[in-house]
Design a protein around this motif. Structure first.
Motif, PDB file in Angstrom:
ATOM      1  N   PRO A  59       0.813  -1.163  -0.050  1.00 41.52           N
ATOM      2  CA  PRO A  59       0.035  -0.070  -0.078  1.00 41.52           C
ATOM      3  C   PRO A  59       0.897   1.204   0.067  1.00 41.52           C
ATOM      4  CG  PRO A  59      -0.746  -1.630   1.440  1.00 41.52           C
ATOM      5  CD  PRO A  59       0.290  -2.023   1.236  1.00 41.52           C
ATOM      6  N   ALA A  60       0.289   2.508  -0.606  1.00 42.95           N
ATOM      7  CA  ALA A  60       1.137   3.618  -0.655  1.00 42.95           C
ATOM      8  C   ALA A  60       1.659   4.172   0.591  1.00 42.95           C
ATOM      9  CB  ALA A  60       0.024   4.410  -1.505  1.00 42.95           C
ATOM     10  N   ASP A  61       0.538   3.864   1.642  1.00 41.28           N
ATOM     11  CA  ASP A  61       1.171   4.493   2.804  1.00 41.28           C
ATOM     12  C   ASP A  61       2.129   3.540   3.758  1.00 41.28           C
ATOM     13  OD1 ASP A  61      -0.482   2.304   3.551  1.00 41.28           O
ATOM     14  OD2 ASP A  61      -2.224   3.631   4.848  1.00 41.28           O
ATOM     15  N   THR A  62       2.649   2.550   3.294  1.00 40.16           N
ATOM     16  CA  THR A  62       3.559   1.816   3.862  1.00 40.16           C
ATOM     17  C   THR A  62       4.815   2.731   4.124  1.00 40.16           C
ATOM     18  OG1 THR A  62       2.619  -0.175   2.731  1.00 40.16           O
ATOM     19  CG2 THR A  62       4.911  -0.396   3.902  1.00 40.16           C
ATOM     20  N   GLU A  63       5.322   2.508   5.219  1.00 39.82           N
ATOM     21  CA  GLU A  63       6.500   3.242   5.710  1.00 39.82           C
ATOM     22  C   GLU A  63       7.881   2.673   5.117  1.00 39.82           C
ATOM     23  OE1 GLU A  63       7.133   4.371   9.721  1.00 39.82           O
ATOM     24  OE2 GLU A  63       4.878   5.189  10.046  1.00 39.82           O
ATOM     25  N   THR A  64       8.559   3.231   4.417  1.00 46.42           N
ATOM     26  CA  THR A  64       9.753   2.832   3.922  1.00 46.42           C
ATOM     27  C   THR A  64      10.918   3.993   4.109  1.00 46.42           C
ATOM     28  OG1 THR A  64       9.310   3.964   1.991  1.00 46.42           O
ATOM     29  CG2 THR A  64       8.726   1.649   2.044  1.00 46.42           C
ATOM     30  N   ASP A  65      12.108   3.443   4.086  1.00 46.11           N
ATOM     31  CA  ASP A  65      13.350   4.364   4.236  1.00 46.11           C
ATOM     32  C   ASP A  65      13.436   5.039   3.049  1.00 46.11           C
ATOM     33  OD1 ASP A  65      15.937   5.267   4.120  1.00 46.11           O
ATOM     34  OD2 ASP A  65      16.689   3.680   5.473  1.00 46.11           O
ATOM     35  N   PRO A  66      13.497   6.231   2.766  1.00 42.30           N
ATOM     36  CA  PRO A  66      13.694   7.047   1.441  1.00 42.30           C
ATOM     37  C   PRO A  66      14.845   6.638   0.685  1.00 42.30           C
ATOM     38  CG  PRO A  66      14.021   8.351   3.643  1.00 42.30           C
ATOM     39  CD  PRO A  66      13.474   7.249   4.093  1.00 42.30           C
ATOM     40  N   ASN A  67      16.009   5.868   1.174  1.00 37.06           N
ATOM     41  CA  ASN A  67      17.143   5.706   0.670  1.00 37.06           C
ATOM     42  C   ASN A  67      17.095   4.223   0.141  1.00 37.06           C
ATOM     43  OD1 ASN A  67      18.415   7.973   1.346  1.00 37.06           O
ATOM     44  ND2 ASN A  67      18.856   7.513   3.454  1.00 37.06           N
ATOM     45  N   GLU A  68      16.045   3.497   0.483  1.00 39.99           N
ATOM     46  CA  GLU A  68      15.879   2.186   0.095  1.00 39.99           C
ATOM     47  C   GLU A  68      15.534   2.015  -1.341  1.00 39.99           C
ATOM     48  OE1 GLU A  68      14.416  -0.731   3.716  1.00 39.99           O
ATOM     49  OE2 GLU A  68      12.938   0.305   2.525  1.00 39.99           O
ATOM     50  N   ILE A  69      15.889   1.034  -2.146  1.00 43.40           N
ATOM     51  CA  ILE A  69      15.669   0.684  -3.548  1.00 43.40           C
ATOM     52  C   ILE A  69      15.126  -0.297  -3.546  1.00 43.40           C
ATOM     53  CG2 ILE A  69      16.953   0.425  -5.725  1.00 43.40           C
ATOM     54  CD1 ILE A  69      18.969   2.556  -5.145  1.00 43.40           C
ATOM     55  N   ILE A  70      14.040  -0.639  -4.427  1.00 35.29           N
ATOM     56  CA  ILE A  70      13.433  -1.793  -4.685  1.00 35.29           C
ATOM     57  C   ILE A  70      14.138  -2.428  -5.863  1.00 35.29           C
ATOM     58  CG2 ILE A  70      11.392  -3.083  -5.138  1.00 35.29           C
ATOM     59  CD1 ILE A  70       9.965  -0.879  -3.987  1.00 35.29           C
ATOM     60  N   GLN A  71      14.639  -3.859  -5.521  1.00 29.22           N
ATOM     61  CA  GLN A  71      15.314  -4.765  -6.621  1.00 29.22           C
ATOM     62  C   GLN A  71      14.314  -5.289  -7.182  1.00 29.22           C
ATOM     63  OE1 GLN A  71      18.807  -3.510  -7.602  1.00 29.22           O
ATOM     64  NE2 GLN A  71      18.028  -4.971  -9.540  1.00 29.22           N
ATOM     65  N   LEU A  72      13.973  -5.385  -8.596  1.00 35.49           N
ATOM     66  CA  LEU A  72      13.200  -6.383  -9.083  1.00 35.49           C
ATOM     67  C   LEU A  72      14.174  -7.267 -10.127  1.00 35.49           C
ATOM     68  CD1 LEU A  72       9.984  -4.515  -9.796  1.00 35.49           C
ATOM     69  CD2 LEU A  72      10.819  -5.808  -7.737  1.00 35.49           C
ATOM     70  N   THR A  73      13.599  -8.485 -10.309  1.00 33.67           N
ATOM     71  CA  THR A  73      14.584  -9.469 -11.244  1.00 33.67           C
ATOM     72  C   THR A  73      14.201  -9.230 -12.691  1.00 33.67           C
ATOM     73  OG1 THR A  73      12.697 -10.886 -10.834  1.00 33.67           O
ATOM     74  CG2 THR A  73      14.324 -11.135  -9.343  1.00 33.67           C
TER      75      THR A  73
END
Length: 279
Positions: A59-73
């Motif tokens: 969900p869009a309101d999920t808290e995440t680290d602004p420095n995180e990057i989502i790595q997809l395959t």
């Protein structure tokens, strides 16, 4: 729901750090999520679009680290297409796609539950059923696309042995496919076997027609026709094998038409949904 793998950019020395290429379409200055493809294409996106137009992202309101990057395959090419179906814009055309990129996109649509794209990919995969029936069947089985399996069954049933299907089909599909195949072959072979034998060439030149070019009589050769009914070159080579004689060609065309009628007469393959089979 597919789980996207979230990783923080690893600390690497500058000389070994991969070169990141920004997406030509998705590079928003106000992006609140950053995604990298397996070949280092960077997508700067908006969480709301990922949430509302797919079932595979948090969900869009999920808290995440602004420095995180989502790595997809998936590759950058596949993801750039995928994300175009997750924004309010005109969808790109898939008409000229080849089978490889199309199946890669279809797999990504299934993985991230982009429902509009799942349907579009299924429609386009139908155009490859005769050129790549095995690949389409494998995809359809993997994702339980029953209508696609039913449509491809008449193309593959005659010549694909059950031994090859044992690892391809799930148990709830294997049994009805086996019954359907038995019905198909029995009907087709019985029809041909009971038709009037056509061996006119045997009275001409035994050495030429009976031994060198045609070890089987035409009638015997036609018993193999159900296994090759979707291969135009089979019918051409069969006619050539028997000298393209008018009477032989007429017999071949007659059997070809008979098989066509059998295909249309046999009821469609009946398949239970996976969830129903588990009950």
């Amino acid at each position: 729901m597919a789980d996207a793998t979230v990783t923080v950019n690893p600390t690497t020395t500058p000389d070994v750090q991969p070169r990141i290429r920004p997406s030509r379409i998705f590079n928003a200055a106000d992006a609140d999520v950053v995604i990298h493809s397996c070949d280092n294409v960077e997508f700067r996106l908006h969480k709301k679009n990922l949430e509302f137009l797919s079932g595979g992202f948090p969900p869009a309101d999920t808290e995440t680290d602004p420095n995180e990057i989502i790595q997809l395959t998936e590759s950058g090419e596949t993801l750039e297409l995928l994300f175009q179906f997750m924004y309010p814009q005109r969808f790109p055309s898939l008409t000229d796609f080849k089978i490889g990129p199309l199946t890669a996109l279809a797999e990504a649509a299934e993985k991230y539950e982009v429902y509009a794209l799942i349907h579009i990919c299924e429609l386009h995969l139908r155009s490859f059923m005769r050129q790549h029936p095995r690949k389409i069947l494998e995809f359809a089985v993997r994702h339980d696309h029953l209508e696609l399996i039913q449509e491809i069954a008449p193309i593959m049933v005659p010549y694909l042995p059950l031994s090859e299907l044992s690892t391809m089909l799930t148990p709830h599909l294997y049994t009805p496919w086996s019954v359907y195949r038995e019905c198909w072959l029995q009907e087709a072979i019985t029809t041909i076997a009971h038709s009037h034998p056509h061996n006119c060439y045997e009275n001409l030149d035994k050495m030429r027609w009976g031994t060198t070019f045609a070890p089987l009589t035409l009638h015997q050769s036609l018993l193999l026709a159900p296994f090759n009914h979707n291969a135009p070159k089979y019918w051409e080579s069969l006619a050539s094998q028997y000298g393209n004689k008018a009477c032989c060609v007429s017999m071949i065309e007659s059997v070809k038409a008979q098989i066509g009628r059998i295909v249309n007469k046999i009821p469609p393959l009946q398949l239970p949904a996976a969830r129903d089979a588990e009950k």
